[in-house]
Motif scaffolding. Structure first.
Motif, PDB file in Angstrom:
ATOM      1  N   VAL A  80       0.752  -1.135   0.004  1.00 33.99           N
ATOM      2  CA  VAL A  80      -0.029   0.033   0.113  1.00 33.99           C
ATOM      3  C   VAL A  80       0.990   1.134   0.199  1.00 33.99           C
ATOM      4  O   VAL A  80       1.846   1.289   0.698  1.00 33.99           O
ATOM      5  N   CYS A  83      20.906   7.549  -8.758  1.00 33.38           N
ATOM      6  CA  CYS A  83      20.995   6.437  -7.819  1.00 33.38           C
ATOM      7  C   CYS A  83      21.952   5.872  -7.425  1.00 33.38           C
ATOM      8  O   CYS A  83      22.627   4.867  -7.964  1.00 33.38           O
ATOM      9  N   ASP A 143      -0.796  11.626   0.338  1.00 35.18           N
ATOM     10  CA  ASP A 143      -1.364  12.455   1.681  1.00 35.18           C
ATOM     11  C   ASP A 143      -0.307  12.810   2.652  1.00 35.18           C
ATOM     12  O   ASP A 143       0.235  11.968   3.352  1.00 35.18           O
ATOM     13  N   GLY A 178       9.320   4.833   5.492  1.00 31.87           N
ATOM     14  CA  GLY A 178      10.473   5.872   5.379  1.00 31.87           C
ATOM     15  C   GLY A 178      10.451   6.861   6.538  1.00 31.87           C
ATOM     16  O   GLY A 178       9.712   6.817   7.593  1.00 31.87           O
ATOM     17  N   GLU A 232      18.218  14.881   2.664  1.00 29.45           N
ATOM     18  CA  GLU A 232      18.026  13.385   2.081  1.00 29.45           C
ATOM     19  C   GLU A 232      17.717  12.380   2.984  1.00 29.45           C
ATOM     20  O   GLU A 232      17.413  11.418   2.622  1.00 29.45           O
ATOM     21  N   GLY A 269      25.490   6.019  -0.428  1.00 26.52           N
ATOM     22  CA  GLY A 269      24.626   5.175  -1.191  1.00 26.52           C
ATOM     23  C   GLY A 269      24.365   4.067   0.245  1.00 26.52           C
ATOM     24  O   GLY A 269      23.748   3.035   0.172  1.00 26.52           O
TER      25      GLY A 269
HETATM   26  C1  LIG Z   1      16.603  13.835  -3.042  1.00 25.69           C
HETATM   27  C2  LIG Z   1      16.976  12.420  -2.277  1.00 25.69           C
HETATM   28  C3  LIG Z   1      18.267  11.742  -3.047  1.00 25.69           C
HETATM   29  C4  LIG Z   1      18.606  10.620  -2.246  1.00 25.69           C
HETATM   30  N1  LIG Z   1      19.611   9.858  -2.693  1.00 25.69           N
HETATM   31  C5  LIG Z   1      20.152   8.829  -2.251  1.00 25.69           C
HETATM   32  C6  LIG Z   1      21.263   8.025  -2.797  1.00 25.69           C
HETATM   33  O1  LIG Z   1      21.560   8.390  -4.238  1.00 25.69           O
HETATM   34  N2  LIG Z   1      21.655   6.984  -2.286  1.00 25.69           N
HETATM   35  C7  LIG Z   1      21.289   6.723  -0.985  1.00 25.69           C
HETATM   36  O2  LIG Z   1      21.739   5.808  -0.532  1.00 25.69           O
HETATM   37  N3  LIG Z   1      20.104   7.407  -0.417  1.00 25.69           N
HETATM   38  C8  LIG Z   1      19.623   8.361  -1.079  1.00 25.69           C
HETATM   39  N4  LIG Z   1      18.476   9.065  -0.546  1.00 25.69           N
HETATM   40  C9  LIG Z   1      17.740   8.518   0.826  1.00 25.69           C
HETATM   41  C10 LIG Z   1      17.057   7.275   0.289  1.00 25.69           C
HETATM   42  O3  LIG Z   1      16.278   7.446  -0.768  1.00 25.69           O
HETATM   43  C11 LIG Z   1      16.175   6.722   1.688  1.00 25.69           C
HETATM   44  O4  LIG Z   1      17.017   6.654   2.740  1.00 25.69           O
HETATM   45  C12 LIG Z   1      15.532   5.562   1.067  1.00 25.69           C
HETATM   46  O5  LIG Z   1      14.514   5.639   0.061  1.00 25.69           O
HETATM   47  C13 LIG Z   1      14.725   5.216   2.465  1.00 25.69           C
HETATM   48  O6  LIG Z   1      13.836   3.974   2.069  1.00 25.69           O
HETATM   49  P1  LIG Z   1      12.468   3.475   2.811  1.00 25.69           P
HETATM   50  O7  LIG Z   1      11.990   2.351   1.959  1.00 25.69           O
HETATM   51  O8  LIG Z   1      12.824   3.417   4.123  1.00 25.69           O
HETATM   52  O9  LIG Z   1      11.593   4.605   2.502  1.00 25.69           O
HETATM   53  P2  LIG Z   1      11.150   5.406   0.884  1.00 25.69           P
HETATM   54  O10 LIG Z   1      11.942   5.109  -0.038  1.00 25.69           O
HETATM   55  O11 LIG Z   1      10.989   6.684   1.408  1.00 25.69           O
HETATM   56  O12 LIG Z   1       9.558   4.776   0.833  1.00 25.69           O
HETATM   57  C14 LIG Z   1       8.651   5.099   1.811  1.00 25.69           C
HETATM   58  C15 LIG Z   1       7.254   4.826   1.078  1.00 25.69           C
HETATM   59  O13 LIG Z   1       6.270   5.148   1.867  1.00 25.69           O
HETATM   60  C16 LIG Z   1       5.260   5.816   1.330  1.00 25.69           C
HETATM   61  N5  LIG Z   1       4.347   6.653   2.396  1.00 25.69           N
HETATM   62  C17 LIG Z   1       5.139   7.400   3.262  1.00 25.69           C
HETATM   63  N6  LIG Z   1       3.989   8.071   3.867  1.00 25.69           N
HETATM   64  C18 LIG Z   1       2.796   7.282   3.812  1.00 25.69           C
HETATM   65  C19 LIG Z   1       1.688   7.356   4.087  1.00 25.69           C
HETATM   66  N7  LIG Z   1       1.312   8.068   5.040  1.00 25.69           N
HETATM   67  N8  LIG Z   1       0.687   6.467   3.468  1.00 25.69           N
HETATM   68  C20 LIG Z   1       0.998   5.525   2.676  1.00 25.69           C
HETATM   69  N9  LIG Z   1       2.255   5.513   2.368  1.00 25.69           N
HETATM   70  C21 LIG Z   1       3.190   6.191   2.658  1.00 25.69           C
HETATM   71  C22 LIG Z   1       6.018   6.959   0.564  1.00 25.69           C
HETATM   72  O14 LIG Z   1       5.224   7.283  -0.594  1.00 25.69           O
HETATM   73  C23 LIG Z   1       7.338   5.792   0.068  1.00 25.69           C
HETATM   74  O15 LIG Z   1       6.746   5.392  -1.211  1.00 25.69           O
HETATM   75  C24 LIG Z   1      17.765  10.208  -1.216  1.00 25.69           C
HETATM   76  C25 LIG Z   1      16.791  10.900  -0.430  1.00 25.69           C
HETATM   77  C26 LIG Z   1      16.396  11.965  -1.338  1.00 25.69           C
HETATM   78  C27 LIG Z   1      15.312  12.769  -0.502  1.00 25.69           C
END
Ligand SMILES: Cc1cc2nc3c(=O)[nH]c(=O)nc-3n(C[C@H](O)[C@H](O)[C@H](O)COP(=O)(O)OP(=O)(O)OC[C@H]3O[C@@H](n4cnc5c(N)ncnc54)[C@H](O)[C@@H]3O)c2cc1C
Length: 421
Positions: free
Chosen positions: A34, A52, A156, A193, A365, A404
């Motif tokens: 979801v 990336c 949201d 995240g 980030e 990374g």
């Molecule tokens: C601009 C930018 C550049 C980056 N570049 C790098 C890089 O090159 N290398 C690196 O290692 N890291 C990078 N990062 C950090 C990395 O992207 C994150 O640490 C990583 O994506 C975290 O993974 P995650 O699965 O925990 O969260 P995310 O990948 O953020 O996934 C969380 C998901 O939960 C969803 N979500 C959030 N709240 C809700 C809600 N209320 N209801 C439903 N869904 C929800 C979001 O839409 C998202 O799809 C970068 C971050 C940013 C912002």
């Protein structure tokens, strides 16, 4: 209201959610993801300036900050940078190594997100995109999550409906819209995240869900973010100047490119330092890392030079002008007193300033803090307080340095949960 059952319900189809889904589905589990966003892996797709930075060849727990520095070790040991490289190679995704062991895609970050989504779809994972989480509860046997169509295009961002669900008025139980769905699953993975970069829908909903099940959450702070200096900072107005520098704060130093911005400092050295900086604490900048100004001042061939001339050879002009104490600029180097040399040395090697803050979540980030890991299994990411509840990726109190490390943590922790959930 529709009601559907699934084995593993994953909240968040981002980096760690997709990896977890792919892993669990490969074990034959029925998986549903979801996400309130309408596309998967939105942060993956913008990561590394669109290329990336998906892992780093130097992968150690010391590249992470958080309440327990040992916590990431188990998952990192079981999913190495070369495992990620193998996955990309299987799908013919080209990559390159850049400085400091960082691996980037050659074509586009979309390749990585598309690969993960395709693997999930091939394994029959079900995607409920554009759906926001209205409520999460446990009925004694399984998790029950109520979702409804998200209103905003990108998701949201305020998660307000979830907040009201927590306070007892679960949408979906009464007065539910016909589009509300109730999902039941034995395993719930919170992969939502951190709140960094809210402009693409990042929220702290994962922290709220974790609290609901009794987990403590360390306060979040934006990191990998430019630092803002006081307008009275003597080095204000140098925006655009970049040079290698050693930035030290909180007992940790980084020698990397530093960039002056309109409001303070950025570039890899400042972004890394932001992970260790605490409000009110100074940062110290060495503008001549790896060299000793004293040696240059003592060199016979420099004795007849004016101080400003020597510094003009070492630094961009505008920076040199600001670094030299005005009373020393026009003095000959050979004529400098011991205290004058010490003042010059301090100005170049130990420039101290207290940032007034950071550029905030919108330019961060990542965010430090998150769900404290003392009640989470480092092997499986499962909660010790509520069996069947898993938390992965940045929602946890594990934050990687630039290079990374955050994505690699998302892959490794998502995989660890997917092997068990
Ligand atoms: C601009 C930018 C550049 C980056 N570049 C790098 C890089 O090159 N290398 C690196 O290692 N890291 C990078 N990062 C950090 C990395 O992207 C994150 O640490 C990583 O994506 C975290 O993974 P995650 O699965 O925990 O969260 P995310 O990948 O953020 O996934 C969380 C998901 O939960 C969803 N979500 C959030 N709240 C809700 C809600 N209320 N209801 C439903 N869904 C929800 C979001 O839409 C998202 O799809 C970068 C971050 C940013 C912002």
């Amino acid at each position: 209201m529709t009601r559907t059952d699934t084995d593993v319900l994953i909240l968040g189809a981002g980096a760690s959610g997709l990896f977890c889904a792919m892993t669990a589905a490969a074990r034959g589990r029925r998986v549903t993801l979801v996400d309130h966003a309408r596309a998967t892996g939105r942060k993956v797709r913008i990561a590394g300036g669109g290329k990336c930075n998906f892992t780093n060849l130097e992968m150690h727990a010391r590249h992470y900050v958080g309440g327990n520095p040992h916590f990431p070790k188990s998952a990192l040991a079981r999913f190495t940078p070369w495992d990620m490289v193998s996955l990309l190679s299987e799908h013919a995704i080209a990559w390159e190594e850049r400085e400091h062991g960082q691996l980037f895609c050659l074509r586009s970050a979309d390749d990585v997100a598309d690969l993960l989504e395709a693997r999930c779809r091939a394994a029959d994972c079900r995607f409920l995109l554009g759906q926001r989480v209205e409520g999460v509860e446990h009925d004694g046997e399984a998790f029950v999550v109520t979702v409804a169509p998200a209103q905003a295009a990108g998701g949201d961002a305020d998660g307000g409906a979830y907040a009201s669900a927590n306070s007892g008025t679960h949408a979906g139980t009464e007065g539910a819209s016909p589009k509300t769905i109730r999902l039941r699953a034995a395993a719930l993975v919170v992969a939502t995240g951190s709140a960094a970069w809210p402009q693409i829908g990042a929220t702290d909903i994962g922290h709220r869900i974790a609290r609901q099940f009794g987990h403590a959450v360390a306060p979040s702070r934006p990191v990998l973010v430019p630092l803002v200096m006081d307008p009275q900072w003597p080095l204000h107005g140098l925006a655009g100047i970049a040079l290698p520098a050693r930035v030290t704060t909180g007992g940790t130093s980084f020698t990397l490119p530093l960039l002056f911005t309109h409001r303070g400092i950025s570039g890899p050295a400042a972004l890394q330092a932001s992970c260790y900086w605490q409000p009110g604490e100074p940062v110290e900048i060495d503008f001549l890392p790896g060299a000793n100004l004293d040696d240059l001042l003592r060199a016979p061939e420099h004795g007849k030079l004016l101080v400003r001339t020597l510094l003009g050879r070492l630094f961009p002009d505008r920076l040199a002008e600001r670094l030299v104490p005005p009373d020393l600029a026009g003095r000959k180097i050979a004529e400098l007193s011991r205290s004058a040399r010490a003042a010059l040395h301090g100005a170049v090697h130990a420039h101290a300033a207290v940032p007034t803050g950071t550029e905030g979540m919108r330019k961060a980030e990542a965010a430090t803090g998150g769900v404290r890991v003392d009640q989470i299994s480092s092997r499986s990411m499962e909660s010790a307080l509520r069996p069947g509840l898993f938390l992965t990726g940045e929602v946890l109190d594990v934050t990687g340095q630039l290079g990374g490390y955050n994505l690699h943590w998302a892959w490794a922790s998502g995989k660890a949960a997917g092997e068990v959930a």
